[in-house]
Design a protein around this motif. Sequence first.
Motif, PDB file in Angstrom:
ATOM      1  N   ILE A  57     -18.003   7.013   0.188  1.00 21.86           N
ATOM      2  CA  ILE A  57     -16.568   6.817   0.390  1.00 21.86           C
ATOM      3  C   ILE A  57     -15.967   6.194  -0.882  1.00 21.86           C
ATOM      4  O   ILE A  57     -16.431   5.152  -1.362  1.00 21.86           O
ATOM      5  CB  ILE A  57     -16.304   5.896   1.603  1.00 21.86           C
ATOM      6  N   ILE A  58     -14.913   6.827  -1.390  1.00 23.31           N
ATOM      7  CA  ILE A  58     -14.231   6.311  -2.584  1.00 23.31           C
ATOM      8  C   ILE A  58     -13.329   5.131  -2.227  1.00 23.31           C
ATOM      9  O   ILE A  58     -13.321   4.109  -2.916  1.00 23.31           O
ATOM     10  CB  ILE A  58     -13.406   7.435  -3.262  1.00 23.31           C
ATOM     11  N   ALA A  59     -12.555   5.301  -1.146  1.00 24.31           N
ATOM     12  CA  ALA A  59     -11.640   4.228  -0.739  1.00 24.31           C
ATOM     13  C   ALA A  59     -11.374   4.332   0.748  1.00 24.31           C
ATOM     14  O   ALA A  59     -11.421   5.430   1.318  1.00 24.31           O
ATOM     15  CB  ALA A  59     -10.321   4.315  -1.514  1.00 24.31           C
ATOM     16  N   MET A  60     -11.115   3.171   1.379  1.00 27.92           N
ATOM     17  CA  MET A  60     -10.865   3.186   2.821  1.00 27.92           C
ATOM     18  C   MET A  60      -9.838   2.144   3.234  1.00 27.92           C
ATOM     19  O   MET A  60      -9.646   1.119   2.578  1.00 27.92           O
ATOM     20  CB  MET A  60     -12.166   2.937   3.595  1.00 27.92           C
ATOM     21  N   ILE A  61      -9.141   2.458   4.341  1.00 28.05           N
ATOM     22  CA  ILE A  61      -8.209   1.517   4.967  1.00 28.05           C
ATOM     23  C   ILE A  61      -8.719   1.221   6.365  1.00 28.05           C
ATOM     24  O   ILE A  61      -9.004   2.139   7.132  1.00 28.05           O
ATOM     25  CB  ILE A  61      -6.779   2.103   5.086  1.00 28.05           C
ATOM     26  N   SER A  62      -8.845  -0.078   6.709  1.00 27.02           N
ATOM     27  CA  SER A  62      -9.123  -0.489   8.087  1.00 27.02           C
ATOM     28  C   SER A  62      -7.819  -1.072   8.630  1.00 27.02           C
ATOM     29  O   SER A  62      -7.327  -2.080   8.140  1.00 27.02           O
ATOM     30  CB  SER A  62     -10.239  -1.537   8.094  1.00 27.02           C
ATOM     31  N   TYR A  63      -7.256  -0.392   9.663  1.00 27.99           N
ATOM     32  CA  TYR A  63      -5.925  -0.778  10.150  1.00 27.99           C
ATOM     33  C   TYR A  63      -5.977  -1.901  11.175  1.00 27.99           C
ATOM     34  O   TYR A  63      -6.829  -1.919  12.067  1.00 27.99           O
ATOM     35  CB  TYR A  63      -5.223   0.430  10.779  1.00 27.99           C
ATOM     36  N   HIS A  64      -5.029  -2.848  11.022  1.00 26.54           N
ATOM     37  CA  HIS A  64      -4.833  -3.958  11.962  1.00 26.54           C
ATOM     38  C   HIS A  64      -3.343  -4.104  12.226  1.00 26.54           C
ATOM     39  O   HIS A  64      -2.507  -3.465  11.602  1.00 26.54           O
ATOM     40  CB  HIS A  64      -5.334  -5.272  11.342  1.00 26.54           C
ATOM     41  N   SER A  65      -3.013  -5.056  13.152  1.00 30.80           N
ATOM     42  CA  SER A  65      -1.648  -5.531  13.294  1.00 30.80           C
ATOM     43  C   SER A  65      -1.711  -6.982  13.796  1.00 30.80           C
ATOM     44  O   SER A  65      -2.685  -7.350  14.457  1.00 30.80           O
ATOM     45  CB  SER A  65      -0.857  -4.637  14.253  1.00 30.80           C
ATOM     46  N   ALA A  66      -0.786  -7.875  13.487  1.00 30.27           N
ATOM     47  CA  ALA A  66       0.454  -7.485  12.867  1.00 30.27           C
ATOM     48  C   ALA A  66       0.885  -8.477  11.810  1.00 30.27           C
ATOM     49  O   ALA A  66       0.621  -9.662  11.946  1.00 30.27           O
ATOM     50  CB  ALA A  66       1.539  -7.423  13.935  1.00 30.27           C
ATOM     51  N   ALA A  67       1.528  -7.950  10.784  1.00 30.87           N
ATOM     52  CA  ALA A  67       2.457  -8.668   9.896  1.00 30.87           C
ATOM     53  C   ALA A  67       1.877  -9.427   8.707  1.00 30.87           C
ATOM     54  O   ALA A  67       2.639  -9.814   7.831  1.00 30.87           O
ATOM     55  CB  ALA A  67       3.330  -9.635  10.695  1.00 30.87           C
ATOM     56  N   LEU A  68       0.551  -9.640   8.659  1.00 25.31           N
ATOM     57  CA  LEU A  68       0.068 -10.522   7.594  1.00 25.31           C
ATOM     58  C   LEU A  68      -0.038  -9.846   6.233  1.00 25.31           C
ATOM     59  O   LEU A  68      -0.108 -10.523   5.218  1.00 25.31           O
ATOM     60  CB  LEU A  68      -1.289 -11.129   7.977  1.00 25.31           C
ATOM     61  N   GLY A  69      -0.066  -8.490   6.211  1.00 22.32           N
ATOM     62  CA  GLY A  69      -0.101  -7.823   4.918  1.00 22.32           C
ATOM     63  C   GLY A  69      -1.376  -7.045   4.664  1.00 22.32           C
ATOM     64  O   GLY A  69      -2.032  -6.580   5.605  1.00 22.32           O
ATOM     65  N   VAL A  70      -1.729  -6.919   3.372  1.00 21.72           N
ATOM     66  CA  VAL A  70      -2.879  -6.104   2.962  1.00 21.72           C
ATOM     67  C   VAL A  70      -3.940  -7.011   2.345  1.00 21.72           C
ATOM     68  O   VAL A  70      -3.677  -7.709   1.365  1.00 21.72           O
ATOM     69  CB  VAL A  70      -2.452  -5.022   1.946  1.00 21.72           C
ATOM     70  N   PHE A  71      -5.165  -7.000   2.934  1.00 24.59           N
ATOM     71  CA  PHE A  71      -6.260  -7.861   2.468  1.00 24.59           C
ATOM     72  C   PHE A  71      -7.289  -7.019   1.722  1.00 24.59           C
ATOM     73  O   PHE A  71      -7.910  -6.127   2.322  1.00 24.59           O
ATOM     74  CB  PHE A  71      -6.958  -8.529   3.650  1.00 24.59           C
ATOM     75  N   PRO A  72      -7.536  -7.296   0.434  1.00 28.53           N
ATOM     76  CA  PRO A  72      -8.567  -6.539  -0.286  1.00 28.53           C
ATOM     77  C   PRO A  72      -9.967  -6.935   0.191  1.00 28.53           C
ATOM     78  O   PRO A  72     -10.179  -8.062   0.646  1.00 28.53           O
ATOM     79  CB  PRO A  72      -8.374  -6.964  -1.747  1.00 28.53           C
ATOM     80  N   GLY A  73     -10.938  -6.012   0.072  1.00 30.02           N
ATOM     81  CA  GLY A  73     -12.318  -6.313   0.418  1.00 30.02           C
ATOM     82  C   GLY A  73     -13.021  -7.036  -0.711  1.00 30.02           C
ATOM     83  O   GLY A  73     -12.613  -6.955  -1.876  1.00 30.02           O
ATOM     84  N   GLY A  74     -14.107  -7.748  -0.356  1.00 28.27           N
ATOM     85  CA  GLY A  74     -14.925  -8.445  -1.351  1.00 28.27           C
ATOM     86  C   GLY A  74     -14.857  -9.946  -1.180  1.00 28.27           C
ATOM     87  O   GLY A  74     -13.846 -10.487  -0.751  1.00 28.27           O
ATOM     88  N   VAL A  75     -15.967 -10.611  -1.495  1.00 31.27           N
ATOM     89  CA  VAL A  75     -16.050 -12.074  -1.447  1.00 31.27           C
ATOM     90  C   VAL A  75     -16.494 -12.567  -2.812  1.00 31.27           C
ATOM     91  O   VAL A  75     -17.675 -12.544  -3.113  1.00 31.27           O
ATOM     92  CB  VAL A  75     -17.079 -12.542  -0.384  1.00 31.27           C
ATOM     93  N   PRO A  76     -15.593 -12.982  -3.728  1.00 35.57           N
ATOM     94  CA  PRO A  76     -14.134 -12.927  -3.581  1.00 35.57           C
ATOM     95  C   PRO A  76     -13.614 -11.488  -3.709  1.00 35.57           C
ATOM     96  O   PRO A  76     -14.391 -10.579  -3.999  1.00 35.57           O
ATOM     97  CB  PRO A  76     -13.652 -13.782  -4.743  1.00 35.57           C
ATOM     98  N   TRP A  77     -12.301 -11.283  -3.501  1.00 31.94           N
ATOM     99  CA  TRP A  77     -11.697  -9.948  -3.570  1.00 31.94           C
ATOM    100  C   TRP A  77     -12.108  -9.208  -4.837  1.00 31.94           C
ATOM    101  O   TRP A  77     -12.053  -9.765  -5.939  1.00 31.94           O
ATOM    102  CB  TRP A  77     -10.168 -10.070  -3.561  1.00 31.94           C
ATOM    103  N   GLU A  78     -12.500  -7.955  -4.674  1.00 36.02           N
ATOM    104  CA  GLU A  78     -12.925  -7.164  -5.843  1.00 36.02           C
ATOM    105  C   GLU A  78     -11.720  -6.457  -6.471  1.00 36.02           C
ATOM    106  O   GLU A  78     -10.762  -6.108  -5.785  1.00 36.02           O
ATOM    107  CB  GLU A  78     -13.983  -6.139  -5.415  1.00 36.02           C
ATOM    108  N   GLU A  79     -11.836  -6.215  -7.792  1.00 36.55           N
ATOM    109  CA  GLU A  79     -10.711  -5.648  -8.544  1.00 36.55           C
ATOM    110  C   GLU A  79     -10.214  -4.308  -8.001  1.00 36.55           C
ATOM    111  O   GLU A  79      -9.018  -4.145  -7.772  1.00 36.55           O
ATOM    112  CB  GLU A  79     -11.070  -5.522 -10.041  1.00 36.55           C
ATOM    113  N   PRO A  80     -11.099  -3.309  -7.777  1.00 34.33           N
ATOM    114  CA  PRO A  80     -10.591  -2.021  -7.275  1.00 34.33           C
ATOM    115  C   PRO A  80      -9.870  -2.172  -5.934  1.00 34.33           C
ATOM    116  O   PRO A  80      -8.852  -1.512  -5.693  1.00 34.33           O
ATOM    117  CB  PRO A  80     -11.859  -1.173  -7.128  1.00 34.33           C
ATOM    118  N   SER A  81     -10.381  -3.051  -5.058  1.00 33.77           N
ATOM    119  CA  SER A  81      -9.743  -3.249  -3.753  1.00 33.77           C
ATOM    120  C   SER A  81      -8.390  -3.937  -3.908  1.00 33.77           C
ATOM    121  O   SER A  81      -7.435  -3.625  -3.180  1.00 33.77           O
ATOM    122  CB  SER A  81     -10.645  -4.084  -2.844  1.00 33.77           C
TER     123      SER A  81
END
Length: 322
Positions: free
Chosen positions: A230-254
């Motif tokens: 998989i090149i890229a993926m979205i895991s959908y949630h709700s509600a309202a907090l925004g977009v969280f990148p993956g990675g601990v800490p957040w990775e650059e591509p995400s």
Amino acid sequence: MPRRKQSTHAWVYLIWGLNGFAILSILAFSALYRTSFRASAADGGTPTARPGETRQIPPTSYFLPTLTPNPFYTPPVFETPTPFVLPRGLRPAVIGFSLAGRPIEVYTFGDGEKEYLIVAGIHGGYEGNTIALANELITYLDENPEVISGDVTLYIIRNMNPDAEARSNDVDGRVNNNGVDLNRNFPSSNWTADWDRDGCWIYRPTTGGAYAGSEPETRSVMSFIGSHKIIAMISYHSAALGVFPGGVPWEEPSKRLAKALSKATGYSYPPVDTGCEYTGTLADWAVENRVGAAVDMELSTHKYTDFKENLKALKVLLSFEP
Ligand SMILES: [Zn+2]
């Protein structure tokens, strides 16, 4: 006196002798009677096989059990909580089953070598509008296949947590049937069974699982992702907090994917910081396991699908290069 004693003894011997004779007679008679009964039954019976003859045994089917339905067997009912059927007949593949035996389905669009993934419904009916959005996207792509270019394959897992969706559309419909928050059950580097609830979702008791990757829903998605690049993926949630990148800490591509999605949809990036620490998430595990970029993306409400915004998000996802 001695004579009287002797004659008394003689009477006792005589009586016991007669008793003994009577008992022996009864035993002898009953033994003879039963012997003659058996003998007569054998005489009247069917003749036994002669030596040399073999019984005619039919071929192999002779020893198969008869197929009598078990009256105590209840066949499992595999139904999706929200019946979803496409008019043109496109059918999903099943990548696994929930604890209650509901199928976890994936729809596939295109057959190019660049693979992208959308996951909805990880928090069940509580975030049921993500499943409704997945249904709308699937219907749209079924009617507009030209949206998927020749070098792209898009997978949509429309409902990762079907038991929770079937249970409730409110706070009770968030965890799976083991009470596990599936978005804290992935074996990422920071998985924990429990966490500090400050700033986190606290409306019902829940855990990260007995161990990382303990739940069948989690393992179904892990094995699906593990068998694709998989090149890229979205895991959908709700509600309202925004977009969280993956990675601990957040990775650059995400982070780059999150920024681009935020720009297309208007969802917050950086996401709202409530002070909650997220552990064992799908997006974190994904980027630690060969997925190029991953985000948790929250719709603006628990009610609407934000279809127009997420059609733009889809185009961002499908053109993303990590
Ligand atoms: Zn969620």
